[in-house]
Motif scaffolding. Structure first.
Motif, PDB file in Angstrom:
ATOM      1  N   ARG A 150      31.462  38.236  87.285  1.00  0.00           N
ATOM      2  CA  ARG A 150      31.888  37.191  86.364  1.00  0.00           C
ATOM      3  C   ARG A 150      33.187  37.585  85.668  1.00  0.00           C
ATOM      4  O   ARG A 150      33.328  38.687  85.163  1.00  0.00           O
ATOM      5  N   GLY A 151      34.129  36.659  85.637  1.00  0.00           N
ATOM      6  CA  GLY A 151      35.368  36.900  84.905  1.00  0.00           C
ATOM      7  C   GLY A 151      36.336  37.809  85.637  1.00  0.00           C
ATOM      8  O   GLY A 151      37.335  38.218  85.083  1.00  0.00           O
ATOM      9  N   MET A 152      36.031  38.149  86.907  1.00  0.00           N
ATOM     10  CA  MET A 152      36.944  39.039  87.619  1.00  0.00           C
ATOM     11  C   MET A 152      37.849  38.232  88.534  1.00  0.00           C
ATOM     12  O   MET A 152      37.448  37.211  89.079  1.00  0.00           O
ATOM     13  N   GLY A 210      38.278  46.910  72.939  1.00  0.00           N
ATOM     14  CA  GLY A 210      38.630  45.540  72.585  1.00  0.00           C
ATOM     15  C   GLY A 210      40.044  45.160  73.003  1.00  0.00           C
ATOM     16  O   GLY A 210      40.390  43.987  72.989  1.00  0.00           O
ATOM     17  N   MET A 211      40.846  46.135  73.362  1.00  0.00           N
ATOM     18  CA  MET A 211      42.216  45.825  73.758  1.00  0.00           C
ATOM     19  C   MET A 211      42.348  45.526  75.243  1.00  0.00           C
ATOM     20  O   MET A 211      43.415  45.169  75.706  1.00  0.00           O
ATOM     21  N   LEU A 212      41.274  45.690  76.005  1.00  0.00           N
ATOM     22  CA  LEU A 212      41.347  45.364  77.427  1.00  0.00           C
ATOM     23  C   LEU A 212      41.128  43.867  77.620  1.00  0.00           C
ATOM     24  O   LEU A 212      40.505  43.211  76.807  1.00  0.00           O
ATOM     25  N   ALA A 219      46.620  39.480  83.280  1.00  0.00           N
ATOM     26  CA  ALA A 219      47.921  38.865  83.540  1.00  0.00           C
ATOM     27  C   ALA A 219      48.519  38.244  82.283  1.00  0.00           C
ATOM     28  O   ALA A 219      49.720  38.018  82.209  1.00  0.00           O
ATOM     29  N   GLY A 220      47.690  37.949  81.294  1.00  0.00           N
ATOM     30  CA  GLY A 220      48.211  37.407  80.043  1.00  0.00           C
ATOM     31  C   GLY A 220      47.757  35.995  79.729  1.00  0.00           C
ATOM     32  O   GLY A 220      48.228  35.389  78.771  1.00  0.00           O
ATOM     33  N   LYS A 221      46.809  35.480  80.505  1.00  0.00           N
ATOM     34  CA  LYS A 221      46.356  34.097  80.297  1.00  0.00           C
ATOM     35  C   LYS A 221      45.743  33.900  78.917  1.00  0.00           C
ATOM     36  O   LYS A 221      46.140  33.017  78.155  1.00  0.00           O
ATOM     37  N   GLY A 281      38.302  40.738  82.124  1.00  0.00           N
ATOM     38  CA  GLY A 281      37.862  41.250  83.417  1.00  0.00           C
ATOM     39  C   GLY A 281      37.800  42.765  83.444  1.00  0.00           C
ATOM     40  O   GLY A 281      36.916  43.363  84.056  1.00  0.00           O
ATOM     41  N   ASN A 282      38.738  43.398  82.762  1.00  0.00           N
ATOM     42  CA  ASN A 282      38.744  44.858  82.729  1.00  0.00           C
ATOM     43  C   ASN A 282      37.584  45.406  81.912  1.00  0.00           C
ATOM     44  O   ASN A 282      37.037  46.459  82.223  1.00  0.00           O
ATOM     45  N   GLN A 283      37.195  44.687  80.874  1.00  0.00           N
ATOM     46  CA  GLN A 283      36.013  45.093  80.108  1.00  0.00           C
ATOM     47  C   GLN A 283      34.781  45.070  81.008  1.00  0.00           C
ATOM     48  O   GLN A 283      33.936  45.958  80.954  1.00  0.00           O
ATOM     49  N   ALA A 294      43.604  45.007  65.265  1.00  0.00           N
ATOM     50  CA  ALA A 294      43.233  45.202  66.660  1.00  0.00           C
ATOM     51  C   ALA A 294      43.740  44.064  67.539  1.00  0.00           C
ATOM     52  O   ALA A 294      43.851  44.192  68.739  1.00  0.00           O
ATOM     53  N   GLU A 295      44.050  42.940  66.941  1.00  0.00           N
ATOM     54  CA  GLU A 295      44.504  41.764  67.676  1.00  0.00           C
ATOM     55  C   GLU A 295      45.726  42.026  68.542  1.00  0.00           C
ATOM     56  O   GLU A 295      46.712  42.526  68.063  1.00  0.00           O
ATOM     57  N   SER A 319      40.497  29.668  85.057  1.00  0.00           N
ATOM     58  CA  SER A 319      39.338  30.066  85.842  1.00  0.00           C
ATOM     59  C   SER A 319      39.764  31.008  86.956  1.00  0.00           C
ATOM     60  O   SER A 319      40.907  30.984  87.404  1.00  0.00           O
ATOM     61  N   HIS A 320      38.822  31.842  87.389  1.00  0.00           N
ATOM     62  CA  HIS A 320      39.071  32.649  88.571  1.00  0.00           C
ATOM     63  C   HIS A 320      38.526  31.965  89.816  1.00  0.00           C
ATOM     64  O   HIS A 320      38.653  32.482  90.918  1.00  0.00           O
ATOM     65  N   PHE A 321      37.887  30.808  89.639  1.00  0.00           N
ATOM     66  CA  PHE A 321      37.421  30.037  90.790  1.00  0.00           C
ATOM     67  C   PHE A 321      38.532  29.086  91.198  1.00  0.00           C
ATOM     68  O   PHE A 321      38.708  28.012  90.623  1.00  0.00           O
ATOM     69  N   ASP A 338      38.999  28.675  78.199  1.00  0.00           N
ATOM     70  CA  ASP A 338      39.274  29.977  78.822  1.00  0.00           C
ATOM     71  C   ASP A 338      38.030  30.425  79.585  1.00  0.00           C
ATOM     72  O   ASP A 338      37.058  30.884  78.990  1.00  0.00           O
ATOM     73  N   GLU A 339      38.078  30.286  80.879  1.00  0.00           N
ATOM     74  CA  GLU A 339      36.950  30.605  81.750  1.00  0.00           C
ATOM     75  C   GLU A 339      35.640  30.016  81.275  1.00  0.00           C
ATOM     76  O   GLU A 339      34.673  30.737  81.024  1.00  0.00           O
ATOM     77  N   PRO A 340      35.585  28.694  81.171  1.00  0.00           N
ATOM     78  CA  PRO A 340      34.381  28.085  80.611  1.00  0.00           C
ATOM     79  C   PRO A 340      33.232  28.059  81.598  1.00  0.00           C
ATOM     80  O   PRO A 340      32.088  27.940  81.199  1.00  0.00           O
ATOM     81  N   HIS A 391      36.773  30.129  73.721  1.00  0.00           N
ATOM     82  CA  HIS A 391      37.244  31.462  74.057  1.00  0.00           C
ATOM     83  C   HIS A 391      36.452  32.038  75.210  1.00  0.00           C
ATOM     84  O   HIS A 391      35.310  31.681  75.447  1.00  0.00           O
ATOM     85  N   GLN A 392      37.105  32.986  75.891  1.00  0.00           N
ATOM     86  CA  GLN A 392      36.478  33.652  77.024  1.00  0.00           C
ATOM     87  C   GLN A 392      35.218  34.382  76.580  1.00  0.00           C
ATOM     88  O   GLN A 392      34.188  34.326  77.231  1.00  0.00           O
ATOM     89  N   GLU A 393      35.339  35.076  75.459  1.00  0.00           N
ATOM     90  CA  GLU A 393      34.163  35.690  74.867  1.00  0.00           C
ATOM     91  C   GLU A 393      33.453  34.606  74.081  1.00  0.00           C
ATOM     92  O   GLU A 393      34.060  33.944  73.258  1.00  0.00           O
TER      93      GLU A 393
HETATM   94  N1  LIG Z   1      44.057  42.881  71.150  1.00  0.00           N
HETATM   95  C1  LIG Z   1      44.754  43.519  72.105  1.00  0.00           C
HETATM   96  N2  LIG Z   1      45.303  44.709  71.853  1.00  0.00           N
HETATM   97  C2  LIG Z   1      46.021  45.368  72.797  1.00  0.00           C
HETATM   98  N3  LIG Z   1      46.243  44.910  74.024  1.00  0.00           N
HETATM   99  C3  LIG Z   1      45.722  43.703  74.343  1.00  0.00           C
HETATM  100  C4  LIG Z   1      44.955  42.955  73.413  1.00  0.00           C
HETATM  101  N4  LIG Z   1      44.557  41.806  74.001  1.00  0.00           N
HETATM  102  C5  LIG Z   1      45.069  41.842  75.253  1.00  0.00           C
HETATM  103  N5  LIG Z   1      45.758  42.985  75.455  1.00  0.00           N
HETATM  104  C6  LIG Z   1      46.454  43.363  76.702  1.00  0.00           C
HETATM  105  O1  LIG Z   1      47.286  42.296  77.098  1.00  0.00           O
HETATM  106  C7  LIG Z   1      47.237  42.117  78.509  1.00  0.00           C
HETATM  107  C8  LIG Z   1      46.874  40.673  78.824  1.00  0.00           C
HETATM  108  O2  LIG Z   1      45.524  40.425  78.465  1.00  0.00           O
HETATM  109  P1  LIG Z   1      44.823  39.013  78.558  1.00  0.00           P
HETATM  110  O3  LIG Z   1      43.538  39.113  77.843  1.00  0.00           O
HETATM  111  O4  LIG Z   1      45.764  37.949  78.156  1.00  0.00           O
HETATM  112  O5  LIG Z   1      44.544  38.908  80.139  1.00  0.00           O
HETATM  113  P2  LIG Z   1      43.883  37.723  80.966  1.00  0.00           P
HETATM  114  O6  LIG Z   1      44.936  37.178  81.861  1.00  0.00           O
HETATM  115  O7  LIG Z   1      43.178  36.795  80.072  1.00  0.00           O
HETATM  116  O8  LIG Z   1      42.848  38.544  81.869  1.00  0.00           O
HETATM  117  P3  LIG Z   1      41.298  38.262  82.246  1.00  0.00           P
HETATM  118  O9  LIG Z   1      41.298  37.439  83.479  1.00  0.00           O
HETATM  119  O10 LIG Z   1      40.766  39.639  82.565  1.00  0.00           O
HETATM  120  O11 LIG Z   1      40.632  37.644  81.097  1.00  0.00           O
HETATM  121  C9  LIG Z   1      46.256  43.152  79.038  1.00  0.00           C
HETATM  122  O12 LIG Z   1      47.008  44.234  79.529  1.00  0.00           O
HETATM  123  C10 LIG Z   1      45.458  43.569  77.835  1.00  0.00           C
HETATM  124  O13 LIG Z   1      45.049  44.914  77.954  1.00  0.00           O
END
Ligand SMILES: Nc1ncnc2c1ncn2[C@@H]1O[C@H](COP(=O)(O)OP(=O)(O)OP(=O)(O)O)[C@@H](O)[C@H]1O
Ligand SMILES: [Mg+2]
Lengths: 342, 500
Positions: B433-435, B403-405, B45-47, B408-410, A341-342, B202-204, B170-172, B89-91
Motif C-alpha cells: 500500500r502506498g508504494m 516522520g521526515m520520510l 517525488a514530492g507529491k 511509501g518510504n515509511q 518537523a514539518e 494515486s499509485h494505481f 492524497d492516495e485516497p 491526507h495520505q496519513e
Molecule cells: N517533514 C519533512 N521533513 C523533512 N523531509 C521531508 C518532510 N516531508 C517530506 N520530506 C521529504 O521530501 C521528499 C518528498 O516527500 P513527499 O512526501 O512529498 O513524497 P511523495 O511524492 O508524497 O511520496 P509517497 O508516494 O511516498 O507518498 C522526500 O524526500 C521526503 O523525505
C-alpha cells in the motif's frame, strides 16, 4: 551555475537554525528559566549567590530529586504516579516502626536489627508499587486513578503504624545517609546525585531505557513491535515506588522525625520538577537531564523567595504562577517541535 | 488542458526544501475548475509536499501562489480552508475518539443559537451524507472502533461534502476495495460536473487514467510531464515516473495466472475453527514453510481481525492456533514474537515511531537479539543501514526522524523491522500500500527471497493485484468466513472479485 546552486543552499542552512532551536525548545526553555531566576535572585539579595547557599539549595532538593528519578520513568511512559509522596511517607514511617524508639515514644512498634528494618521498608514500597503496576496493567485502571487510590492506601497504612504519634529513631545507616555528611558534603546530596546519574544511565544506555522511550512515544507501535508493554509499564511503576521509598527513608532521617503527612508537599514538587524540566507529559521526550534542570528551577525558586523580602503568603501564589508558565511552555514545546518537523 | 479558462489555482516556480533536502524544485502547477487532475510519481517525488503547500500545511516555500489569478499566501491550513480548499491526507487524520458524526462535521458542527451542538441534527445529517456515499454506519459510534478502510471512507466523505471548490485527495483509495473505489469515482465525476477542481494522487495508474482529465508526473521534486489522460498510456506514464522503460514492472493480472502445486513442506501455522464475534466465523487453514498464502477479501471481511489474532493483539472467542505443531494462546504480542510470528499491520501509524530516527524504528523489534543489557548503537545503525540499502529507502540516512520520510518510504521501514532476524511466520497486511511501481516490485522480490529462505508468509490484502503478485495459494474471505480456496489452478482478478 555553481554559484546559483550554492547560494540557496547556504540560505537554507541559515534558515535551518530557527527550526532547530524551535525543536529544542523543550530543553532550552527550562534552562533559560533557571538562568533568569538565578540572575534575578542574585541581583535582589546579596545572600543568595553564595557557596553556602548553593549547598542549601542542593540539600533542599535532594529528597525531591530522589523521588523524581522514578517519576521521570513514569512520565516518560505517558503515565502518572500520584502516590509517590504517600509511599515516601509510609516507607519512612515503616523504617522507624521497625527501629527501637526512645521510651517516651508511645507507638506499639516492632524493633528489629537495622538491616532488617531497611529491607522490610524497601519491601513495603516495592509491594505498593507492584499493586500500582498490577492495577494499571492487569486490571486496566488508568494510572491517574490507580495511584490516587494508592495515595489513600499508603496514607492509611502510615496512620495505622504511627497512630498520630511521632517516631524519631531510624537505623544508623539511614540516619547517616539522611543527615550525615562527608568532607562537608551532605550524604543525602551524594545519594541523590548517584540516583539521578543511575537513572540517566539506565534511560540512555540500556535496552530497558530505550523501551521506556518507545512505549512513551507510541504505545501502539511498541505493541506491534512485539514489546511486552505491560511488563515495561509495570516495571516503571515499581521503580517509581522504590525511589519514593528511598526518598522517604532518607527524608525521615533528614527531618529527624517520622509522622503522618510529612511529605505532602513532595507530590507537587516532584511532578513539577519533572515537568518544568521539560519532560513531555505526553511521554517519549525528555529525561533525567531535564529533571535535574527542573529540580534546580524549583530549588532556586523556593530558596530565592526566602531571600527576598516579600509577603510570605504571596510567595505561594508566585510559585504557582511560575509553575503554570513552565507547564504552558511544556505543552507549547510539543507543538513547536511538531511544527519544526514539518 | 482546455485553453482560455482561468485556473482556480496556479503555482509558479515553487521550491521547497526541508533542512538541506530539496523536496520541490521550481514546480509549475495549474488547476482548472471542473477538472480532475491526476498526480503520479515515485515515493518521495514530492507529491504530498506540493499538496500540503496548497492546503496551507507547509507555509514556508518560495514561488508564486495564485488563487483565481490573485497572489495569495496562506499562513495556516485554516486560511486554505477559508479559501475553499479541502484535503484528504495520505496519513489518516481522523479523530478516533470522536463519534462518526463529529468527524464528519469536524470543525463546523451545527449549533443552535446558544452555541450548543445540536447532536440530533448532526447525527441525522451525518447519516444522510454518509448513506449518499454508500456508507452505512451508526453516526454515533466511536470512529476508532471502525475498520481502517471505513475510517478512510468517512474522512473522504467529510472532505467531499465540505463544499470546498478545490478538493485534494492524497492516495485516497489505498485502503478501499473495488466497490468503494467505484462509488468514490462516481462522486468525483458528479463534483466535477458542479465545477469543483479535484487533485487525485494515486499509485494505481489505471485508476488515474480512468478518472482524471489531466495527468501530471513528478520525478525527484520536478514536474517532468503534463498531458491529457486520453493522450497517454500506462507505459508512458511509468517511463516518465522512473525515467526508463516500465512495462515489465507492472502486470495487469486481467489474464489467468496459474497457481503452483501446493507445497508439502512442514506446516508452520495451523488455524483451527477460529471465531470472533461479528468478524470471524469458523476460519481454518494452514500456512506452510516456503509458501506464500494470500488472503483476499473486501474491506471489513475480517482480515484485519485475523491478522491481529495471529500476532496476539486480539483474543479469539473460540478456536485454536498452533505454531510448528505446538498449540499456542498468545497472551501478548511479545509472546507471539517469541513464538516466531511477525506482523506488519496496514497502518503505518500503528507500527512506527514518528518522532524517533529511522534506525531506532528498525532495531526496536530485534533489540533483545543484539543486546542483553546495554544498547549497542553502532551495531544498531549498521543493521539499519543494511536494511535501508537493501530496501532502497530514501533518503538513505538512518539518523533522520521517521516522520521526515515520504509515505511509501515509511512503509518500507515498517517491513525492514522484521527482516534482520526473519521470523518463522510473517504476516503482511497490505504490504505494498502506498508504494510506487518500483517499490512494489522490490517488495515482491523481498517476499520471494524470504519464501526461498523457508519462511511461511501470509499476505492479507483488499487489492487483488497484491495477492496475485505474491501468493502461491489464495483464500477468499467473505464476511468472516473462508468461502473459496484457489490452489493449483488458474486465477485472475475477475475470478477473485467474483468469489468475494
Ligand atoms: N517533514 C519533512 N521533513 C523533512 N523531509 C521531508 C518532510 N516531508 C517530506 N520530506 C521529504 O521530501 C521528499 C518528498 O516527500 P513527499 O512526501 O512529498 O513524497 P511523495 O511524492 O508524497 O511520496 P509517497 O508516494 O511516498 O507518498 C522526500 O524526500 C521526503 O523525505
Ligand atoms: Mg505522499
Amino acid at each position: 551555475m555553481v554559484s546559483s546552486e550554492t547560494a540557496p543552499a547556504a540560505g537554507q542552512r541559515a534558515k535551518g537554525l530557527a527550526p532547530f532551536l524551535r525543536s529544542q525548545m523543550r530543553n532550552i526553555a527550562p534552562f533559560l528559566t533557571l538562568i533568569f531566576l538565578s540572575a534575578f535572585f542574585a541581583f535582589a539579595s546579596p545572600s543568595f549567590a553564595t557557596i553556602d547557599n548553593l549547598g542549601n539549595i542542593l540539600t533542599q532538593v535532594s529528597v525531591t530529586g530522589i523521588i523524581a528519578v522514578g517519576l521521570t520513568f513514569v512520565i516518560l511512559c505517558a503515565e502518572i504516579d500520584l502516590s509517590i509522596a504517600s509511599i515516601a511517607n509510609v516507607t519512612g514511617i515503616a523504617v522507624a516502626y521497625f527501629t527501637l524508639q526512645e521510651s517516651y515514644v508511645n507507638i506499639p512498634n516492632i524493633p528489629l536489627p537495622g538491616v532488617a528494618a531497611i529491607l522490610l521498608a524497601l519491601l513495603l514500597c516495592a509491594a505498593l508499587g507492584l499493586v500500582n503496576a498490577l492495577g494499571l496493567t492487569v486490571i486496566g485502571i488508568p494510572s491517574f486513578i490507580m495511584t490516587l487510590a494508592m495515595m489513600q492506601i499508603a496514607a492509611g497504612i502510615s496512620a495505622l503504624l504511627v497512630r498520630g504519634q511521632i517516631a524519631y529513631k531510624v537505623p544508623g545507616l539511614i540516619s547517616t545517609l539522611g543527615s550525615g555528611s562527608i568532607g562537608g558534603i551532605p550524604w543525602i546530596v551524594i545519594v541523590a546525585a548517584i540516583m539521578l546519574l543511575g537513572g540517566h544511565l539506565v534511560l540512555t544506555y540500556t535496552r530497558f531505557g530505550r523501551y521506556v522511550y518507545m512505549v512513551g512515544g507510541n504505545r501502539e507501535a511498541a505493541e506491534y513491535s512485539g514489546l511486552n508493554v505491560k511488563l515495561i509499564l509495570g516495571a516503571v511503576m515499581v521503580i517509581s515506588a522504590v525511589c519514593s521509598g528511598i526518598g522517604g527513608m532518607l527524608g525521615v532521617a533528614h527531618f529527624g522525625s517520622a509522622q503522618q503527612n510529612e511529605f505532602d508537599t513532595y507530590l507537587l514538587d516532584s511532578i513539577a520538577a519533572v515537568v518544568v524540566g521539560g519532560t513531555s507529559l505526553f511521554g517519549g521526550r525528555g529525561g533525567i537531564g531535564n529533571t535535574i534542570v527542573g529540580l534546580f528551577v524549583l530549588g532556586v525558586l523556593n530558596n530565592g523567595l526566602d531571600h527576598v523580602n516579600i509577603d510570605s503568603f504571596l510567595k505561594i501564589l508566585i510559585r504557582g504562577v511560575i509553575l503554570l508558565a513552565a507547564l504552558i511552555i511544556n505543552v507549547y514545546a510539543q507543538r513547536l517541535r511538531e511544527k519544526a518537523a514539518e | 488542458m482546455p485553453e482560455g479558462q482561468q485556473p482556480v489555482l496556479e503555482l509558479q516556480g515553487i521550491t521547497k526544501s526541508f533542512g538541506g533536502v530539496e523536496a520541490l524544485r521550481g514546480v509549475d502547477f495549474a488547476l482548472l475548475p471542473g477538472e480532475i487532475h491526476g498526480l503520479v510519481g515515485e515515493n518521495g517525488a514530492g507529491k504530498s509536499t506540493l499538496m500540503k503547500i496548497i492546503a496551507g500545511v507547509h507555509t514556508e516555500f518560495s514561488g508564486r501562489f495564485l488563487i483565481d489569478g490573485h497572489e495569495t499566501h496562506f499562513r495556516s491550513a485554516r486560511d486554505a480552508h477559508a479559501a475553499g480548499i479541502a484535503m484528504v491526507h495520505q496519513e489518516l487524520s481522523v479523530a478516533p475518539d470522536l463519534t462518526v458524526a463529529e468527524n464528519v462535521f469536524l470543525g463546523n458542527q451545527p449549533t443552535n443559537r446558544l452555541g450548543l451542538v445540536q447532536w440530533r441534527r448532526m447525527a441525522r445529517e451525518a447519516g444522510e451524507q454518509l448513506s449518499r456515499f454508500g456508507i452505512d454506519v451508526d453516526p454515533m459510534s466511536r470512529l476508532g472502533d471502525l475498520p481502517i478502510g471505513l475510517q478512510q471512507l468517512i474522512e473522504i466523505a467529510r472532505v467531499l461534502f465540505s463544499g470546498a471548490r478545490i478538493v485534494i485527495l492524497d492516495e485516497p483509495t489505498s485502503a478501499l476495495s473495488p466497490p468503494e473505489v467505484e462509488r468514490l469515482f462516481a462522486t468525483l465525476r458528479r463534483l466535477r460536473e458542479q465545477g469543483t477542481a479535484i487533485v487525485f494522487i494515486s499509485h494505481f495508474i489505471e485508476d488515474i487514467l480512468r478518472v482524471s482529465d489531466t495527468v501530471t508526473v513528478f520525478r525527484n521534486g520536478r514536474k517532468v510531464a503534463e498531458t491529457a489522460s486520453a493522450a497517454t498510456s500506462k507505459g508512458a506514464l511509468i517511463e516518465a515516473m522512473i525515467g526508463r522503460g516500465g512495462e515489465a514492472l507492472e502486470h495487469s493480472y486481467s489474464d489467468d495466472l496459474m497457481l503452483p502445486r501446493p507445497s508439502d513442506s512442514s506446516v508452520v501455522l495451523k488455524v483451527d475453527q477460529l471465531s470472533l464475534a461479528r468478524s470471524l466465523n469458523d476460519v481454518s487453514f494452514e500456512a506452510r514453510a516456503g509458501e506464500v498464502l494470500g488472503i483476499y477479501g473486501f474491506m471489513g471481511c475480517g482480515q484485519q481481525e485475523l491478522s491481529r489474532i495471529l500476532f496476539g493483539k486480539l483474543k479469539p472467542d473460540a478456536g485454536r492456533l498452533a505454531v510448528d505443531g505446538k498449540p499456542k494462546t498468545f497472551a501478548s504480542t511479545a509472546a507471539a514474537r517469541r513464538a516466531g510470528v511477525a506482523l506488519v499491520p496496514e497502518s503505518r501509524r500503528a507500527m512506527l515511531f514518528h518522532q524517533e530516527p529511522v534506525y531506532k524504528n528498525i532495531s526496536i523489534s530485534i533489540l533483545d537479539r543484539i543486546s542483553s543489557l546495554l544498547l549497542k548503537p553502532t551495531q544498531e545503525r549498521d543493521i539499519a543501514q543494511r536494511q535501508v540499502e537493501q530496501l532502497q529507502i530514501r533518503p538513505p540516512v538512518v539518523g533522520l526522524d521517521l516522520g521526515m520520510l515520504s509515505g511509501g518510504n515509511q512503509q518500507k521501514v515498517a517491513l525492514a523491522k522484521w527482516l534482520t532476524y526473519p521470523p518463522k511466520l510473517l504476516v503482511l497486511c497490505e504490504p505494498t500500500r502506498g508504494m510506487d511501481v518500483g517499490a512494489k516490485n522490490d517488495v515482491i522480490n523481498i517476499v520471494r527471497d524470504l519464501r526461498a529462505k523457508g519462511l511461511a508468509i501470509i499476505v492479507l490484502s483488499t487489492e487483488p493485484e497484491t495477492v496475485l503478485s505474491l501468493a502461491d495459494r489464495i483464500l477468499v474471505l467473505k464476511r468472516g468466513a473462508v468461502v473459496r480456496e484457489f490452489k493449483n489452478e488458474p486465477v485472475s482478478k475477475d475470478r477473485l472479485l467474483e468469489a468475494a
